[in-house]
Design a protein around this motif. Structure first.
Motif, PDB file in Angstrom:
ATOM      1  N   PRO A 244     -83.861  41.356 -27.457  1.00 58.15           N
ATOM      2  CA  PRO A 244     -85.040  41.938 -28.335  1.00 58.15           C
ATOM      3  C   PRO A 244     -84.808  41.542 -29.779  1.00 58.15           C
ATOM      4  O   PRO A 244     -83.704  41.343 -30.293  1.00 58.15           O
ATOM      5  CB  PRO A 244     -84.973  43.364 -28.326  1.00 58.15           C
ATOM      6  N   ALA A 245     -85.856  41.680 -30.435  1.00 60.14           N
ATOM      7  CA  ALA A 245     -85.869  40.722 -31.861  1.00 60.14           C
ATOM      8  C   ALA A 245     -85.638  41.836 -33.013  1.00 60.14           C
ATOM      9  O   ALA A 245     -84.948  41.296 -33.993  1.00 60.14           O
ATOM     10  CB  ALA A 245     -87.280  40.155 -32.246  1.00 60.14           C
ATOM     11  N   GLY A 246     -85.717  42.988 -32.699  1.00 60.44           N
ATOM     12  CA  GLY A 246     -85.438  43.745 -33.787  1.00 60.44           C
ATOM     13  C   GLY A 246     -84.166  44.251 -34.153  1.00 60.44           C
ATOM     14  O   GLY A 246     -83.098  43.836 -33.709  1.00 60.44           O
ATOM     15  N   CYS A 391     -88.575  38.239 -36.511  1.00 61.37           N
ATOM     16  CA  CYS A 391     -88.716  39.605 -36.616  1.00 61.37           C
ATOM     17  C   CYS A 391     -87.436  40.329 -37.485  1.00 61.37           C
ATOM     18  O   CYS A 391     -87.452  40.899 -38.337  1.00 61.37           O
ATOM     19  CB  CYS A 391     -89.105  40.251 -35.214  1.00 61.37           C
TER      20      CYS A 391
END
Ligand code: SF4
Lengths: 414, 65
Positions: A244-246, A391
């Protein structure tokens, strides 16, 4: 709590209209205010990373190299028509390419003059040309300035070593000619100098890069993230199907790290050495003001492109996503710019938070980050309804600037 | 077009909460110009007219100056 101050404080309730009105439901489209005209569709350079000519979109191959005078005249008519219809007091005309100077200064000047002549008397036209600087000569710069055209240049940095991927079609470095052009502009025509655009390469030393650009005396800089998306990730970033990017993902943030190092060099200086668009627009958004950038925020995009054949297109960074991504099917001969305002792709760029992924809509950075640049949200299986592929980098940058701004303003009046 | 769930963002709510950005929305812009921070003062001086500026002047196209 004080809200005083010469009419410049924002209203207290709601605290900021920007922060409560993040959607677009029921709103009229925002008229175009920035017209990007592809006066020449080819380039005298062949930069190895160029999204226009080396990317997935091939529409340029079928188009004329130079925009014909009839296309430019008709474009000027349409811009004037739009300015009159919407009572615009200012419009921006951007002469773009390819390399716009390949069209010849006379053609650029004729277009700028025609737009200025045709818009209503109370409308000011702000014209710039965006060039790789290799074709700038004293005489050309003077002629452009005479016609009220300011000059923005695109460089990968202020040193020869930064620009090794900017070569001509024979593979020769562009730096000797580009640096000569930049110096001419800085030394002899500073009033015509709009600024420098540079794409971030996290492998470079950020402070050396920034200081090398400062040596070219730009009144403004913008630091752009390279075009990429979840399907074709930018250099050094993971893409589809990976972590995931966050934050909390553990994903490295090479672009965020690079940018905050430049920010920390720029921010504490004894005076503002140059304007840095990305940083200043981030500050504007943190203060609750509208922003003038595609990189951040939720403000509607009001730019539209005219190609060399007269086609009306969306901004061409979309071409980094897939072939024909920017097409609208409209052209200046048969359609007005109001027709383009109704195009679903244009509407999506004006829809604010409504057009964003659920993760962005629930994000604490939503009003500042705004999902990042539209083109960077693309993924082949679901389009543009994703957070930016950057992100984590954007979060790092926005939080860093917010913290620095918070430190600097501690104790200020509210 | 379906929404992505795989490329999650920072999470949390859009206001308040431990992940919220510091609240700078109510700062008085005039007061910021007088702080002993030269870069901030110059930036804010440029931004002061923006709230009243016509929208058509917010030129966001990034591939040009
Ligand atoms: S608003 Fe920005 S930081 Fe937040 S999830 Fe979307 S892309 Fe990520």
């Amino acid at each position: 709590m004080q809200h005083g101050g010469a009419g410049v404080s924002r209203q207290a309730t709601p605290r900021s209209p920007r922060r409560v009105d993040t959607g677009a439901a029921g709103r009229l489209p925002v008229p175009f205010g920035q017209f990007i005209v592809k006066v020449h569709g080819r380039c005298n350079l062949a930069c190895r990373y160029c999204y226009l000519y080396e990317g997935p979109d091939h529409t340029w191959r079928a188009r004329p190299a130079a925009a014909a005078p009839a296309v430019l005249e008709r474009t000027a008519d349409r811009i004037a028509e739009h300015a009159a219809a919407h009572g615009l007091r200012d419009v921006a005309l951007v002469l773009h390419g390819g390399e716009p100077l390949l069209a010849g200064v006379d053609r650029l000047a004729a277009l700028a003059d025609r737009v200025r002549d045709l818009v209503p008397a109370d409308c000011t036209v702000h014209t710039t040309v965006q060039t790789n600087a290799t074709l700038l000569t004293d005489a050309r710069i003077a002629a452009l300035a005479l016609h009220g055209i300011r000059i923005g240049i695109s460089l990968d940095g202020g040193l020869a070593s930064h620009n090794t991927r900017r070569t001509d079609h024979a593979g020769r470095p562009s730096w000797p000619a580009a640096s000569r052009g930049a110096r001419l502009l800085a030394d002899r025509h500073p009033d015509a100098y709009a600024g420098i655009l540079t794409v971030v390469d996290p492998r470079t030393d950020p402070v050396e890069m920034y200081e090398s650009l400062l040596a070219l005396c730009p009144p403004a800089l913008d630091l752009l993230l390279p075009h990429g998306n979840w399907t074709n990730p930018p250099p050094g970033l993971p893409g589809t199907g990976t972590a995931p990017a966050g934050p909390g993902s553990g994903r490295p943030t090479p672009y965020g790290d690079w940018l905050i190092t430049v920010f920390d060099r720029w921010w504490p200086a004894a005076h503002r050495e140059t304007r840095v668009r990305l940083f200043e627009e981030c500050i504007a958004l943190l203060l609750g003001l509208p922003a003038a950038t595609e990189s951040l925020g939720l403000d509607p995009v009001n730019a539209i492109v005219v190609e060399t054949d007269g086609s009306i297109e969306q901004v061409d960074s979309l071409k980094s996503a897939y072939d024909t991504a920017a097409a609208t099917g409209l052209d200046v001969f048969r359609h007005t710019f109001d027709d383009a305002l109704g195009h679903p792709g244009v509407a999506a760029r004006q829809a604010g938070a409504d057009a964003l992924a659920a993760a962005c809509r629930a994000c604490p950075l939503l009003t500042v980050c705004g999902g990042g640049h539209y083109a960077h949200r693309y993924r082949a299986d679901n389009g543009f309804t994703n957070p930016s592929v950057y992100c984590a980098d954007l979060e790092r940058l926005v939080r860093h600037i917010a913290d620095r701004l918070s430190d600097a303003t501690a104790g200020a009046h509210r | 077009m379906s929404e992505s769930t795989g490329n999650g963002g920072p999470g949390g709510g859009s206001s308040g909460g431990p992940d919220a950005l510091p609240d700078l929305l109510e700062l008085d812009l005039e007061a910021l110009r007088t702080l002993d921070h030269p870069v901030l003062s110059e930036v804010v001086a440029d931004l002061c007219g923006r709230a009243e500026q016509p929208r058509e002047m917010l030129w966001g196209f990034n591939s040009a100056f």
